[in-house]
Design a protein around this motif. Structure first.
Motif, short mmCIF file in Angstrom:
data_model
loop_
_atom_site.label_atom_id
_atom_site.label_comp_id
_atom_site.label_asym_id
_atom_site.label_seq_id
_atom_site.Cartn_x
_atom_site.Cartn_y
_atom_site.Cartn_z
N ALA A 100 4.53 36.50 84.48
CA ALA A 100 4.77 36.54 83.03
C ALA A 100 5.34 37.88 82.58
O ALA A 100 5.97 37.95 81.51
N LEU A 103 8.97 38.13 81.37
CA LEU A 103 9.15 37.30 80.18
C LEU A 103 8.59 38.00 78.94
O LEU A 103 9.18 37.95 77.86
N ARG A 104 7.45 38.65 79.10
CA ARG A 104 6.85 39.37 77.98
C ARG A 104 7.65 40.63 77.62
O ARG A 104 7.72 41.01 76.45
N THR A 107 11.70 39.11 76.48
CA THR A 107 11.93 38.00 75.55
C THR A 107 10.94 38.09 74.39
O THR A 107 9.99 38.88 74.42
N ILE A 114 5.68 30.93 77.30
CA ILE A 114 5.61 31.76 78.49
C ILE A 114 4.71 31.09 79.53
O ILE A 114 5.03 31.07 80.72
N LEU A 117 6.64 28.35 81.27
CA LEU A 117 7.64 28.89 82.19
C LEU A 117 6.99 29.47 83.45
O LEU A 117 7.48 29.27 84.56
N ALA A 153 11.96 34.44 87.09
CA ALA A 153 11.32 34.20 85.80
C ALA A 153 12.32 34.14 84.65
O ALA A 153 12.18 33.33 83.73
N LEU A 154 13.35 34.99 84.69
CA LEU A 154 14.32 35.04 83.61
C LEU A 154 15.57 34.21 83.89
O LEU A 154 16.60 34.39 83.25
#
Length: 265
Positions: A100, A103-104, A107, A114, A117, A153-154
Protein backbone atom coordinates in the motif's frame (compact mmCIF):
# COMPACT_ATOMS: atom_id res chain seq x y z
CA UNK A 1 10.82 1.80 -24.47
CA UNK A 2 14.49 2.54 -23.64
CA UNK A 3 17.15 3.78 -26.04
CA UNK A 4 20.76 4.17 -24.89
CA UNK A 5 23.36 5.70 -27.19
CA UNK A 6 27.13 6.00 -26.70
CA UNK A 7 26.88 5.71 -22.90
CA UNK A 8 30.06 6.27 -20.92
CA UNK A 9 30.26 6.30 -17.12
CA UNK A 10 33.14 6.06 -14.68
CA UNK A 11 33.68 6.04 -10.94
CA UNK A 12 36.96 7.80 -10.39
CA UNK A 13 39.54 6.27 -12.71
CA UNK A 14 37.50 3.08 -13.17
CA UNK A 15 35.51 3.20 -16.41
CA UNK A 16 32.34 1.12 -16.03
CA UNK A 17 30.78 1.83 -19.45
CA UNK A 18 32.66 2.85 -22.56
CA UNK A 19 30.43 3.80 -25.50
CA UNK A 20 27.55 1.38 -24.78
CA UNK A 21 24.46 1.49 -27.03
CA UNK A 22 21.38 -0.72 -26.65
CA UNK A 23 17.60 -0.76 -27.08
CA UNK A 24 14.91 -2.19 -24.79
CA UNK A 25 11.87 -3.18 -26.87
CA UNK A 26 8.42 -2.28 -25.56
CA UNK A 27 6.43 -5.25 -24.28
CA UNK A 28 9.43 -7.61 -24.25
CA UNK A 29 11.59 -9.18 -21.54
CA UNK A 30 15.17 -8.01 -22.05
CA UNK A 31 18.05 -9.43 -20.03
CA UNK A 32 21.28 -7.60 -19.17
CA UNK A 33 23.80 -10.28 -18.28
CA UNK A 34 27.45 -10.50 -17.40
CA UNK A 35 29.82 -11.43 -14.56
CA UNK A 36 29.60 -9.75 -11.17
CA UNK A 37 31.08 -6.27 -11.10
CA UNK A 38 30.39 -5.39 -14.73
CA UNK A 39 27.99 -2.54 -13.90
CA UNK A 40 24.62 -4.21 -14.47
CA UNK A 41 22.98 -2.60 -11.43
CA UNK A 42 24.70 0.69 -12.26
CA UNK A 43 22.98 0.57 -15.66
CA UNK A 44 19.57 0.37 -13.95
CA UNK A 45 20.46 3.38 -11.78
CA UNK A 46 21.41 5.32 -14.91
CA UNK A 47 18.08 4.41 -16.53
CA UNK A 48 16.23 5.61 -13.45
CA UNK A 49 18.17 8.86 -13.25
CA UNK A 50 19.81 8.07 -9.91
CA UNK A 51 23.15 8.51 -11.67
CA UNK A 52 24.10 10.82 -14.56
CA UNK A 53 26.20 9.52 -17.47
CA UNK A 54 29.54 11.16 -18.24
CA UNK A 55 28.65 10.94 -21.91
CA UNK A 56 25.81 9.70 -24.08
CA UNK A 57 22.04 9.68 -24.04
CA UNK A 58 19.42 7.65 -22.19
CA UNK A 59 15.85 8.03 -23.44
CA UNK A 60 12.99 6.29 -21.59
CA UNK A 61 9.55 6.36 -23.24
CA UNK A 62 10.63 9.37 -25.30
CA UNK A 63 12.02 11.31 -22.33
CA UNK A 64 15.73 12.15 -22.16
CA UNK A 65 16.76 11.29 -18.60
CA UNK A 66 19.72 13.69 -18.44
CA UNK A 67 17.63 16.67 -19.63
CA UNK A 68 14.67 16.01 -17.33
CA UNK A 69 13.84 18.26 -14.40
CA UNK A 70 13.43 16.77 -10.94
CA UNK A 71 9.62 16.88 -11.22
CA UNK A 72 9.71 15.24 -14.67
CA UNK A 73 12.05 12.55 -13.34
CA UNK A 74 9.79 11.84 -10.34
CA UNK A 75 6.75 11.55 -12.60
CA UNK A 76 8.63 9.12 -14.86
CA UNK A 77 9.76 6.99 -11.93
CA UNK A 78 6.13 6.48 -10.89
CA UNK A 79 5.76 4.55 -14.15
CA UNK A 80 8.90 2.47 -13.52
CA UNK A 81 8.64 -0.43 -11.08
CA UNK A 82 11.77 -1.71 -9.37
CA UNK A 83 12.48 -5.06 -7.75
CA UNK A 84 15.61 -4.50 -5.67
CA UNK A 85 18.27 -7.14 -5.24
CA UNK A 86 17.43 -7.61 -1.54
CA UNK A 87 13.68 -7.08 -1.95
CA UNK A 88 14.07 -3.95 0.24
CA UNK A 89 10.80 -4.40 2.13
CA UNK A 90 10.16 -1.91 4.94
CA UNK A 91 10.77 -4.13 7.95
CA UNK A 92 8.43 -2.34 10.39
CA UNK A 93 5.46 -2.57 8.03
CA UNK A 94 3.24 -5.55 7.30
CA UNK A 95 2.99 -7.13 3.86
CA UNK A 96 -0.24 -5.19 3.27
CA UNK A 97 1.30 -1.86 4.24
CA UNK A 98 4.42 -2.46 2.13
CA UNK A 99 2.28 -2.89 -0.98
CA UNK A 100 0.00 0.00 0.00
CA UNK A 101 2.93 2.34 0.62
CA UNK A 102 3.45 3.63 -2.97
CA UNK A 103 -0.32 4.04 -3.40
CA UNK A 104 -0.56 6.13 -0.23
CA UNK A 105 2.49 8.18 -1.16
CA UNK A 106 1.69 8.92 -4.80
CA UNK A 107 -2.10 8.90 -5.08
CA UNK A 108 -5.08 10.49 -3.35
CA UNK A 109 -7.19 7.34 -3.46
CA UNK A 110 -9.50 6.53 -0.54
CA UNK A 111 -8.37 3.75 1.77
CA UNK A 112 -11.19 1.49 0.56
CA UNK A 113 -9.87 1.63 -3.01
CA UNK A 114 -6.27 1.18 -1.83
CA UNK A 115 -7.41 -1.99 -0.03
CA UNK A 116 -8.92 -3.36 -3.24
CA UNK A 117 -5.77 -2.59 -5.24
CA UNK A 118 -3.45 -4.10 -2.61
CA UNK A 119 -5.45 -7.32 -2.50
CA UNK A 120 -5.44 -7.48 -6.31
CA UNK A 121 -1.65 -7.10 -6.44
CA UNK A 122 -1.11 -9.67 -3.69
CA UNK A 123 -3.49 -12.07 -5.43
CA UNK A 124 -1.41 -11.69 -8.61
CA UNK A 125 1.69 -12.97 -6.77
CA UNK A 126 -0.22 -15.59 -4.77
CA UNK A 127 0.17 -13.97 -1.34
CA UNK A 128 -3.23 -12.41 -0.56
CA UNK A 129 -3.46 -14.68 2.46
CA UNK A 130 -0.13 -13.42 3.82
CA UNK A 131 -1.13 -9.76 3.96
CA UNK A 132 -1.01 -9.62 7.76
CA UNK A 133 2.50 -11.03 8.08
CA UNK A 134 5.61 -8.99 8.81
CA UNK A 135 8.71 -9.20 6.55
CA UNK A 136 10.58 -11.13 9.27
CA UNK A 137 7.95 -13.87 9.01
CA UNK A 138 8.45 -14.39 5.26
CA UNK A 139 10.75 -16.79 3.46
CA UNK A 140 13.19 -15.35 0.95
CA UNK A 141 10.98 -16.32 -1.97
CA UNK A 142 7.86 -14.87 -0.36
CA UNK A 143 9.65 -11.59 0.40
CA UNK A 144 10.70 -11.31 -3.25
CA UNK A 145 7.08 -11.88 -4.34
CA UNK A 146 5.79 -9.19 -1.97
CA UNK A 147 8.39 -6.84 -3.45
CA UNK A 148 7.01 -7.71 -6.90
CA UNK A 149 3.48 -6.86 -5.75
CA UNK A 150 4.75 -3.51 -4.49
CA UNK A 151 6.61 -2.92 -7.79
CA UNK A 152 3.36 -3.26 -9.77
CA UNK A 153 1.22 -1.30 -7.27
CA UNK A 154 1.10 1.83 -9.45
CA UNK A 155 0.56 -0.13 -12.69
CA UNK A 156 3.94 0.80 -14.20
CA UNK A 157 4.85 0.65 -17.88
CA UNK A 158 8.18 -1.01 -17.07
CA UNK A 159 9.73 -3.11 -14.30
CA UNK A 160 13.46 -3.43 -13.63
CA UNK A 161 14.52 -6.62 -11.84
CA UNK A 162 17.90 -6.48 -10.09
CA UNK A 163 19.21 -10.05 -9.64
CA UNK A 164 15.73 -11.48 -8.88
CA UNK A 165 16.91 -15.11 -8.61
CA UNK A 166 19.82 -14.67 -6.17
CA UNK A 167 19.56 -16.89 -3.11
CA UNK A 168 16.32 -18.61 -4.17
CA UNK A 169 15.59 -22.32 -3.82
CA UNK A 170 14.44 -24.22 -6.94
CA UNK A 171 10.73 -23.90 -6.11
CA UNK A 172 10.96 -20.16 -5.40
CA UNK A 173 13.02 -19.76 -8.56
CA UNK A 174 10.32 -21.46 -10.60
CA UNK A 175 7.61 -19.28 -9.05
CA UNK A 176 9.56 -16.08 -9.81
CA UNK A 177 10.19 -17.17 -13.41
CA UNK A 178 6.48 -17.83 -13.87
CA UNK A 179 5.50 -14.51 -12.28
CA UNK A 180 7.90 -12.40 -14.35
CA UNK A 181 6.70 -14.04 -17.56
CA UNK A 182 2.99 -13.95 -16.72
CA UNK A 183 2.98 -10.40 -15.31
CA UNK A 184 4.81 -9.12 -18.37
CA UNK A 185 2.23 -10.56 -20.75
CA UNK A 186 -0.89 -10.03 -18.61
CA UNK A 187 -0.14 -6.42 -17.66
CA UNK A 188 1.52 -5.47 -20.95
CA UNK A 189 4.78 -4.57 -19.21
CA UNK A 190 8.29 -4.06 -20.47
CA UNK A 191 10.70 -6.02 -18.27
CA UNK A 192 14.44 -5.57 -17.79
CA UNK A 193 16.22 -8.34 -15.91
CA UNK A 194 19.74 -7.80 -14.62
CA UNK A 195 21.25 -11.17 -13.77
CA UNK A 196 24.17 -13.55 -14.03
CA UNK A 197 21.92 -16.60 -13.64
CA UNK A 198 22.28 -17.92 -17.18
CA UNK A 199 19.81 -20.82 -17.33
CA UNK A 200 16.93 -19.11 -15.53
CA UNK A 201 17.22 -15.79 -17.34
CA UNK A 202 17.64 -17.38 -20.78
CA UNK A 203 14.44 -19.37 -20.21
CA UNK A 204 12.20 -16.29 -20.16
CA UNK A 205 14.15 -13.52 -21.94
CA UNK A 206 13.16 -12.40 -25.44
CA UNK A 207 16.51 -10.70 -25.98
CA UNK A 208 19.86 -10.71 -24.17
CA UNK A 209 22.72 -8.22 -23.91
CA UNK A 210 25.99 -9.49 -22.44
CA UNK A 211 28.22 -6.90 -20.77
CA UNK A 212 31.91 -7.14 -19.92
CA UNK A 213 34.82 -4.73 -19.61
CA UNK A 214 32.59 -1.71 -20.14
CA UNK A 215 31.20 -2.84 -23.48
CA UNK A 216 28.50 -5.06 -24.98
CA UNK A 217 30.28 -8.28 -25.90
CA UNK A 218 27.31 -9.81 -27.71
CA UNK A 219 23.55 -9.50 -28.03
CA UNK A 220 20.69 -11.44 -29.57
CA UNK A 221 17.96 -13.93 -28.77
CA UNK A 222 18.76 -16.64 -26.18
CA UNK A 223 19.27 -19.19 -29.00
CA UNK A 224 21.61 -16.85 -30.89
CA UNK A 225 23.64 -16.15 -27.75
CA UNK A 226 24.04 -19.86 -27.00
CA UNK A 227 25.31 -20.41 -30.57
CA UNK A 228 27.75 -17.48 -30.44
CA UNK A 229 31.25 -18.32 -31.75
CA UNK A 230 32.80 -16.11 -29.06
CA UNK A 231 34.96 -18.09 -26.62
CA UNK A 232 34.16 -15.54 -23.90
CA UNK A 233 30.40 -15.95 -24.39
CA UNK A 234 30.77 -19.75 -24.39
CA UNK A 235 32.67 -19.63 -21.10
CA UNK A 236 30.11 -17.35 -19.48
CA UNK A 237 27.05 -19.28 -20.69
CA UNK A 238 28.47 -22.68 -19.70
CA UNK A 239 30.16 -21.58 -16.49
CA UNK A 240 33.55 -23.01 -17.49
CA UNK A 241 36.24 -22.39 -14.86
CA UNK A 242 38.88 -21.37 -17.37
CA UNK A 243 38.92 -19.72 -20.75
CA UNK A 244 39.35 -16.09 -21.87
CA UNK A 245 38.57 -15.21 -18.24
CA UNK A 246 41.38 -17.08 -16.50
CA UNK A 247 41.01 -19.01 -13.27
CA UNK A 248 44.43 -17.80 -12.08
CA UNK A 249 45.11 -14.15 -11.35
CA UNK A 250 48.18 -13.03 -13.36
CA UNK A 251 51.38 -14.03 -11.55
CA UNK A 252 54.96 -14.99 -12.27
CA UNK A 253 56.01 -18.61 -12.81
CA UNK A 254 54.76 -20.82 -9.97
CA UNK A 255 58.04 -22.75 -9.40
CA UNK A 256 60.09 -19.55 -9.51
CA UNK A 257 57.71 -18.01 -6.99
CA UNK A 258 58.02 -20.98 -4.61
CA UNK A 259 61.82 -20.95 -4.75
CA UNK A 260 62.08 -17.20 -4.50
CA UNK A 261 63.64 -15.77 -1.33
CA UNK A 262 62.24 -12.32 -2.01
CA UNK A 263 59.36 -10.46 -0.40
CA UNK A 264 56.12 -12.20 0.52
CA UNK A 265 54.11 -9.86 -1.72
Amino acid sequence: MVSIRDLSFARGSHKIFDGVSLDIERGKITAIMGPSGTGKTTLLKLMGGQLCPDQGEIVVDGQNISLSSRDQLYDLRKRMGMLFQSGALLTDMSVYDNVAFPLREHTHLPESMIRTLVLMKLEAVGLRGARGLMPSELSGGMARRVAMARAIALDPMMIMYDEPFTGQDPISMGVLLHLIKSLNSTLGLTSIIVSHDVVETSAIADYIYVLANGKIIDHGTPIAIKQSPSAWIHQFMTGAADGPVHFHYPAKNYIDDLLSTGKRY
